[in-house]
Design a protein around this motif. Sequence first.
Motif, PDB file in Angstrom:
ATOM      1  N   LYS A 168      26.432  10.720  62.314  1.00  0.00           N
ATOM      2  CA  LYS A 168      27.487  10.419  61.333  1.00  0.00           C
ATOM      3  C   LYS A 168      27.531  11.454  60.218  1.00  0.00           C
ATOM      4  O   LYS A 168      28.540  11.603  59.544  1.00  0.00           O
ATOM      5  CB  LYS A 168      27.277   9.032  60.719  1.00  0.00           C
ATOM      6  N   THR A 169      26.402  12.159  59.998  1.00  0.00           N
ATOM      7  CA  THR A 169      26.338  13.193  58.971  1.00  0.00           C
ATOM      8  C   THR A 169      25.696  14.448  59.557  1.00  0.00           C
ATOM      9  O   THR A 169      25.027  14.394  60.584  1.00  0.00           O
ATOM     10  CB  THR A 169      25.520  12.740  57.741  1.00  0.00           C
ATOM     11  N   LEU A 170      25.903  15.554  58.859  1.00  0.00           N
ATOM     12  CA  LEU A 170      25.345  16.838  59.266  1.00  0.00           C
ATOM     13  C   LEU A 170      24.908  17.561  58.005  1.00  0.00           C
ATOM     14  O   LEU A 170      25.652  17.621  57.029  1.00  0.00           O
ATOM     15  CB  LEU A 170      26.415  17.647  60.005  1.00  0.00           C
ATOM     16  N   GLN A 171      23.700  18.086  58.018  1.00  0.00           N
ATOM     17  CA  GLN A 171      23.151  18.800  56.866  1.00  0.00           C
ATOM     18  C   GLN A 171      23.207  20.297  57.108  1.00  0.00           C
ATOM     19  O   GLN A 171      22.661  20.785  58.098  1.00  0.00           O
ATOM     20  CB  GLN A 171      21.695  18.367  56.619  1.00  0.00           C
ATOM     21  N   LEU A 172      23.902  21.039  56.223  1.00  0.00           N
ATOM     22  CA  LEU A 172      23.876  22.497  56.246  1.00  0.00           C
ATOM     23  C   LEU A 172      22.849  22.917  55.218  1.00  0.00           C
ATOM     24  O   LEU A 172      23.035  22.701  54.019  1.00  0.00           O
ATOM     25  CB  LEU A 172      25.237  23.091  55.900  1.00  0.00           C
ATOM     26  N   HIS A 173      21.755  23.498  55.685  1.00  0.00           N
ATOM     27  CA  HIS A 173      20.644  23.862  54.803  1.00  0.00           C
ATOM     28  C   HIS A 173      20.739  25.333  54.442  1.00  0.00           C
ATOM     29  O   HIS A 173      20.809  26.188  55.312  1.00  0.00           O
ATOM     30  CB  HIS A 173      19.324  23.551  55.507  1.00  0.00           C
ATOM     31  N   TRP A 174      20.740  25.607  53.162  1.00  0.00           N
ATOM     32  CA  TRP A 174      20.778  26.967  52.620  1.00  0.00           C
ATOM     33  C   TRP A 174      21.966  27.755  53.152  1.00  0.00           C
ATOM     34  O   TRP A 174      21.825  28.865  53.646  1.00  0.00           O
ATOM     35  CB  TRP A 174      19.483  27.699  52.875  1.00  0.00           C
ATOM     36  N   LEU A 175      23.149  27.180  53.056  1.00  0.00           N
ATOM     37  CA  LEU A 175      24.374  27.904  53.408  1.00  0.00           C
ATOM     38  C   LEU A 175      24.560  29.011  52.385  1.00  0.00           C
ATOM     39  O   LEU A 175      24.594  28.760  51.184  1.00  0.00           O
ATOM     40  CB  LEU A 175      25.571  26.955  53.374  1.00  0.00           C
ATOM     41  N   ARG A 176      24.656  30.245  52.856  1.00  0.00           N
ATOM     42  CA  ARG A 176      24.756  31.351  51.908  1.00  0.00           C
ATOM     43  C   ARG A 176      26.135  31.387  51.276  1.00  0.00           C
ATOM     44  O   ARG A 176      27.105  30.905  51.825  1.00  0.00           O
ATOM     45  CB  ARG A 176      24.421  32.672  52.576  1.00  0.00           C
ATOM     46  N   GLU A 177      26.193  31.991  50.107  1.00  0.00           N
ATOM     47  CA  GLU A 177      27.439  32.104  49.364  1.00  0.00           C
ATOM     48  C   GLU A 177      28.434  32.968  50.142  1.00  0.00           C
ATOM     49  O   GLU A 177      28.062  33.990  50.724  1.00  0.00           O
ATOM     50  CB  GLU A 177      27.150  32.742  48.008  1.00  0.00           C
ATOM     51  N   PRO A 178      29.717  32.586  50.160  1.00  0.00           N
ATOM     52  CA  PRO A 178      30.705  33.404  50.876  1.00  0.00           C
ATOM     53  C   PRO A 178      30.880  34.781  50.233  1.00  0.00           C
ATOM     54  O   PRO A 178      30.725  34.947  49.029  1.00  0.00           O
ATOM     55  CB  PRO A 178      32.006  32.605  50.727  1.00  0.00           C
TER      56      PRO A 178
END
Length: 151
Positions: free
Chosen positions: A97-107
């Motif tokens: 039901k959820t998804l964790q994006l860990h340490w998504l870098r800045e665009p």
Amino acid sequence: MKPKLIFCLSLVLSGGLLFTSCRGMGTQRFTAISPPQSHELDTSSRIVLDVVCTQVWKRADYNLWENLSMLAPMPKHWKYDITLQVERVVKGEFDDKTLQLHWLREPTKEQYDSLGISPSAIFSFTNRTPLRIGFDGRSGDQLKNLKIRVR
């Protein structure tokens, strides 16, 4: 003789890290997809989801030299932990039901332009931002070939 060689080798390696930086190590990389290219996200990804951001945490992404600074400089780059609530599975199989994006870098500037987000808005993946994401699977905490489009 052998301990001196090991000591010299460790100095060379640690010195190289000091000058080259560690920024971006372990961050989740992604490809920004503009609305006219939305078919590319759907066709090139094994799993495609419509999601909304429910929680966003912003962290400084210092390089090694900045980390060693005693004055704690203002960060030049950021990374984000984002929790996404899955609204709909568009393609593939996904049961969570959820998804964790860990340490998504800045665009980058180009990615901001593709997403239609102003860089002056700091980071506009705020709570309740509707997104379509595509990826090919998981590798630990990372998503393989992550693509993001603002819906």
